[in-house]
Design an enzyme around this catalytic site. Structure first.
Site, PDB file in Angstrom:
ATOM      1  N   GLU A 139       0.886  -1.167   0.000  1.00 24.74           N
ATOM      2  CA  GLU A 139       0.000   0.000   0.000  1.00 24.74           C
ATOM      3  C   GLU A 139       0.919   1.210   0.000  1.00 24.74           C
ATOM      4  OE1 GLU A 139      -1.174   3.088   0.549  1.00 24.74           O
ATOM      5  OE2 GLU A 139      -1.922   2.772   2.581  1.00 24.74           O
ATOM      6  N   GLU A 148       4.936  11.508  -1.580  1.00 27.70           N
ATOM      7  CA  GLU A 148       5.769  10.614  -0.777  1.00 27.70           C
ATOM      8  C   GLU A 148       6.742   9.799  -1.617  1.00 27.70           C
ATOM      9  OE1 GLU A 148       3.680   8.220   2.068  1.00 27.70           O
ATOM     10  OE2 GLU A 148       2.527   9.905   2.852  1.00 27.70           O
TER      11      GLU A 148
END
Length: 379
Positions: A139, A148
């Site tokens: 994930e 990110e």
């Protein structure tokens, strides 16, 4: 939840190889350290849309896991690795860069899977496995999918450890953009103007009481506040009726073949048509979906979708990224938008993003409005 400074921390870890000079110590301090906290894991584990999508993807496609070797990239609490084990995997390597690995080991043991699931503490780029794997599950998705830069670590894992016949969970991802209306535009402008009013009061007080004229700093202060209030994208859970035009795909990713270069610099030219009667174009919203399809050679028996689109029925910790326009623009049904979208990684922090949106509006009456251009930051 999704609006925290570190965004969508969760069951993932790794370091980006999309930047040639990433200091691992700084990266750990800025990014990974918070992922060792159980409250971050709890936030992700409470996201039912996220949890049910992954749960269904695994247990409705057991043929991908039964008797197979699995790599969980950024295992966090270990939930995905545990599910893979429960689905019949022969061996699961659960890689986690933080001390959350210790909690993951305890959970694996408590669920009687210590003979199947091996938790390995370390960054994905540095870990060595004893064998290739049949499945990579992770994930890895951040705000607006790519914030990110976690997908870099998944790509690294895939290129090093996935068998040629292997599958990726998820297998595909898409990024979407649509025009919206929102009262947040007025609120953020009011916040900015209030901040500037307070600055001018500060200037007056400092000169009156301390004899120092600080007005030379007005321009950089205004730029700083403009970035904070007006140019930084917002996390929001929008209602579908706030979307005022057709949504368009700005990026389609095949997780089995995508490279880091494919996601370093995004460029897209898209169009949208306003579908609401007399309204205000207050900005644009971005969201993503991911799919669990297996591969062409080894397809899923049951395809599962996880979407973060605006919904009346659910919300996710990802929500949507909102890029507000100042001032809003009056639009009406039938107006056409031509939009050029670009997104690049921040030079200061490779896990953050900078977005540019330029767009033209062709009114339904045939009038073409002057082009607009805005810069935003996903922080």
């Amino acid at each position: 939840m999704g609006s925290s400074a570190n965004g969508v921390a969760g069951d993932r870890t790794g370091t980006s190889n999309g930047s040639s000079s990433v200091d691992k110590g700084v990266d750990f301090a800025n990014y990974f350290c918070t992922y060792a906290l159980l409250y971050h894991q709890k936030e992700m584990l409470c996201d039912r849309v996220r949890m049910e999508a992954y749960y269904n993807a695994v247990f409705e496609n057991k043929h991908h896991f039964h008797g197979k070797t699995v790599l969980d990239v950024g295992t966090g609490s270990g939930i995905l690795a545990i599910w893979a084990g429960q689905a019949g995997a022969r061996k699961v390597y659960a890689v986690e860069a933080t001390k959350m690995s210790e909690h993951a080991r305890e959970l694996v043991k408590a669920n009687n899977l210590e003979d199947v699931v091996e938790v390995i503490e370390g960054s994905m780029e540095d870990v060595t496995l004893p064998e290739k794997v049949d499945v990579i599950i992770s994930e890895w998705m951040g705000y607006f999918l790519l914030r990110e830069s976690m997908f870099d670590s998944v790509i690294c894992a895939r290129d090093r450890w996935l068998k040629p016949t292997g599958v990726m969970y998820p297998s595909n991802a898409r990024m979407w953009l649509a025009p919206i209306r929102s009262g947040l535009a007025n609120q953020k402008m009011s916040d900015y103007e209030g901040s500037m009013d307070d600055w001018f009061y500060f200037l007056d007080q400092t000169k009156t009481y301390y004899g120092v004229d600080m007005s030379v700093l007005t321009k950089p202060f205004a730029e700083e506040q403009k970035k904070y209030y007006l140019q930084t994208s917002l996390w929001n859970n929008l209602h579908p009726n706030q979307v005022i035009g057709t949504a368009a795909i700005i990026k389609d990713i095949d997780c089995l073949t995508a490279t880091v270069n494919d996601i370093l610099n995004l460029r897209a030219s898209i169009s949208s048509s306003i579908s609401s009667e007399e309204t205000r174009l207050c900005g644009f919203a971005g969201w993503f979906d991911v799919h669990f399809r297996g591969s062409k050679e080894n397809p899923a028996q049951q395809e599962i979708e996880l979407t973060t689109a605006p919904s009346e029925d659910y919300s996710t910790h990802w929500g949507q990224q909102v890029f507000l326009l100042h001032p809003p623009i009056s639009v009406s049904e039938g107006d056409d938008l031509n939009i050029n979208f670009s997104m690049d990684r921040s030079k200061e922090n490779h896990r953050l993003m900078e977005v540019e949106l330029s767009y033209e509006i062709k009114k339904s009456a045939g009038t073409l409005l002057p082009p607009f251009r805005n810069k935003f930051y996903i922080e």
